[in-house]
Design a protein around this motif. Sequence first.
Motif, PDB file in Angstrom:
ATOM      1  N   GLY A  92       1.053  -1.337  -0.002  1.00  0.00           N
ATOM      2  CA  GLY A  92       0.297  -0.292  -0.122  1.00  0.00           C
ATOM      3  C   GLY A  92       0.907   1.009  -0.127  1.00  0.00           C
ATOM      4  N   PHE A  93       0.288   2.142  -0.482  1.00  0.00           N
ATOM      5  CA  PHE A  93       1.036   3.083  -0.689  1.00  0.00           C
ATOM      6  C   PHE A  93       0.139   4.109  -0.728  1.00  0.00           C
ATOM      7  CE2 PHE A  93       3.682   7.262  -2.743  1.00  0.00           C
ATOM      8  CZ  PHE A  93       4.470   6.622  -2.084  1.00  0.00           C
ATOM      9  N   ILE A  94       0.457   4.958   0.213  1.00  0.00           N
ATOM     10  CA  ILE A  94      -0.211   6.631   0.265  1.00  0.00           C
ATOM     11  C   ILE A  94       0.356   7.980   0.392  1.00  0.00           C
ATOM     12  CG2 ILE A  94      -2.141   7.808   2.050  1.00  0.00           C
ATOM     13  CD1 ILE A  94      -2.635   4.907   3.673  1.00  0.00           C
ATOM     14  N   VAL A  95      -0.387   8.517  -0.467  1.00  0.00           N
ATOM     15  CA  VAL A  95       0.235   9.873  -1.115  1.00  0.00           C
ATOM     16  C   VAL A  95      -0.183  11.080  -0.700  1.00  0.00           C
ATOM     17  CG1 VAL A  95       1.276   8.886  -2.973  1.00  0.00           C
ATOM     18  CG2 VAL A  95      -1.233  10.119  -2.909  1.00  0.00           C
ATOM     19  N   LYS A  96      -0.616  12.510  -0.003  1.00  0.00           N
ATOM     20  CA  LYS A  96      -0.901  13.660   0.283  1.00  0.00           C
ATOM     21  C   LYS A  96      -1.089  14.551   0.197  1.00  0.00           C
ATOM     22  CE  LYS A  96       0.535  15.934   4.404  1.00  0.00           C
ATOM     23  NZ  LYS A  96       0.667  16.039   6.331  1.00  0.00           N
ATOM     24  N   SER A  97      -2.023  15.251  -0.761  1.00  0.00           N
ATOM     25  CA  SER A  97      -2.122  16.375  -1.471  1.00  0.00           C
ATOM     26  C   SER A  97      -2.750  17.737  -0.431  1.00  0.00           C
ATOM     27  CB  SER A  97      -1.969  17.049  -2.667  1.00  0.00           C
ATOM     28  OG  SER A  97      -2.022  17.805  -2.768  1.00  0.00           O
ATOM     29  N   ALA A  98      -3.693  18.442  -0.275  1.00  0.00           N
ATOM     30  CA  ALA A  98      -4.626  19.158   0.241  1.00  0.00           C
ATOM     31  C   ALA A  98      -5.662  18.951  -0.240  1.00  0.00           C
ATOM     32  CB  ALA A  98      -4.579  20.948   0.558  1.00  0.00           C
ATOM     33  N   ASP A  99      -5.299  18.645  -2.055  1.00  0.00           N
ATOM     34  CA  ASP A  99      -6.749  18.674  -2.891  1.00  0.00           C
ATOM     35  C   ASP A  99      -6.573  17.327  -3.145  1.00  0.00           C
ATOM     36  OD1 ASP A  99      -3.873  18.442  -4.349  1.00  0.00           O
ATOM     37  OD2 ASP A  99      -4.737  19.183  -6.318  1.00  0.00           O
ATOM     38  N   LEU A 100      -6.490  16.315  -2.464  1.00  0.00           N
ATOM     39  CA  LEU A 100      -6.562  14.921  -2.827  1.00  0.00           C
ATOM     40  C   LEU A 100      -7.660  14.500  -1.856  1.00  0.00           C
ATOM     41  CD1 LEU A 100      -2.981  12.927  -3.204  1.00  0.00           C
ATOM     42  CD2 LEU A 100      -4.773  13.821  -4.940  1.00  0.00           C
ATOM     43  N   GLU A 101      -8.745  13.331  -2.464  1.00  0.00           N
ATOM     44  CA  GLU A 101      -9.926  12.758  -1.531  1.00  0.00           C
ATOM     45  C   GLU A 101      -9.718  11.418  -1.786  1.00  0.00           C
ATOM     46  OE1 GLU A 101     -13.821  14.412  -3.891  1.00  0.00           O
ATOM     47  OE2 GLU A 101     -12.358  16.368  -4.400  1.00  0.00           O
ATOM     48  N   MET A 102      -9.483  10.595  -0.468  1.00  0.00           N
ATOM     49  CA  MET A 102      -9.256   9.294  -0.184  1.00  0.00           C
ATOM     50  C   MET A 102     -10.914   9.109  -1.432  1.00  0.00           C
ATOM     51  SD  MET A 102     -11.058   8.874   3.547  1.00  0.00           S
ATOM     52  CE  MET A 102     -12.358   8.623   3.870  1.00  0.00           C
ATOM     53  N   PHE A 103     -11.975   9.084  -1.433  1.00  0.00           N
ATOM     54  CA  PHE A 103     -12.907   7.913  -1.824  1.00  0.00           C
ATOM     55  C   PHE A 103     -12.072   8.908  -3.753  1.00  0.00           C
ATOM     56  CE2 PHE A 103     -14.980   8.886   2.340  1.00  0.00           C
ATOM     57  CZ  PHE A 103     -15.224   7.073   2.246  1.00  0.00           C
ATOM     58  N   LYS A 104     -11.925   9.128  -4.343  1.00  0.00           N
ATOM     59  CA  LYS A 104     -11.927   9.571  -5.646  1.00  0.00           C
ATOM     60  C   LYS A 104     -10.846   9.557  -5.451  1.00  0.00           C
ATOM     61  CE  LYS A 104     -12.346  13.754  -8.310  1.00  0.00           C
ATOM     62  NZ  LYS A 104     -13.021  15.476  -9.050  1.00  0.00           N
ATOM     63  N   HIS A 105      -9.139   9.640  -5.418  1.00  0.00           N
ATOM     64  CA  HIS A 105      -8.106   9.578  -5.975  1.00  0.00           C
ATOM     65  C   HIS A 105      -7.309   8.413  -5.514  1.00  0.00           C
ATOM     66  CE1 HIS A 105      -8.770  14.128  -5.895  1.00  0.00           C
ATOM     67  NE2 HIS A 105      -8.459  13.527  -7.308  1.00  0.00           N
ATOM     68  N   HIS A 106      -7.055   6.832  -6.262  1.00  0.00           N
ATOM     69  CA  HIS A 106      -6.870   5.887  -5.940  1.00  0.00           C
ATOM     70  C   HIS A 106      -7.125   5.256  -6.438  1.00  0.00           C
ATOM     71  CE1 HIS A 106     -11.135   4.299  -6.175  1.00  0.00           C
ATOM     72  NE2 HIS A 106     -11.407   5.315  -5.936  1.00  0.00           N
ATOM     73  N   ALA A 107      -5.972   4.213  -6.679  1.00  0.00           N
ATOM     74  CA  ALA A 107      -5.340   3.594  -8.507  1.00  0.00           C
ATOM     75  C   ALA A 107      -4.826   2.018  -7.775  1.00  0.00           C
ATOM     76  CB  ALA A 107      -4.476   4.066  -9.385  1.00  0.00           C
ATOM     77  N   ARG A 108      -4.247   1.616  -8.634  1.00  0.00           N
ATOM     78  CA  ARG A 108      -4.080  -0.018  -7.907  1.00  0.00           C
ATOM     79  C   ARG A 108      -3.184  -0.317  -9.204  1.00  0.00           C
ATOM     80  NH1 ARG A 108      -7.375  -5.157  -6.885  1.00  0.00           N
ATOM     81  NH2 ARG A 108      -4.859  -6.835  -6.388  1.00  0.00           N
TER      82      ARG A 108
END
Length: 99
Positions: free
Chosen positions: A7-23
Amino acid sequence: MPLHTYGFIVKSADLEMFKHHARLKSDNFDMSVAGVSDATQACLVAQEMITKGVQLIELCGGFSGEDAQMVRDAINDHIPVGYVQYTDEERERLMRELA
């Protein structure tokens, strides 16, 4: 069991956990990537990753050691959690180039 699910988690003020994800997936590699806006969301994403069989979590350089500990606590230290760190020289370079 061999390590193959990350698992890799990135952080930015404009990212949304339900919208910004990939595999990213191949025969020997399976990585879930998630974007979050803060450490609280990272904790929630990490908990979800555990339910999907992730064997370790890495946090991007936008997270601090304290944030990494928050994530570890949120998952009851169930799997390893690491975070990207920059050398002093690279931090200085980032400050110069991103100013």
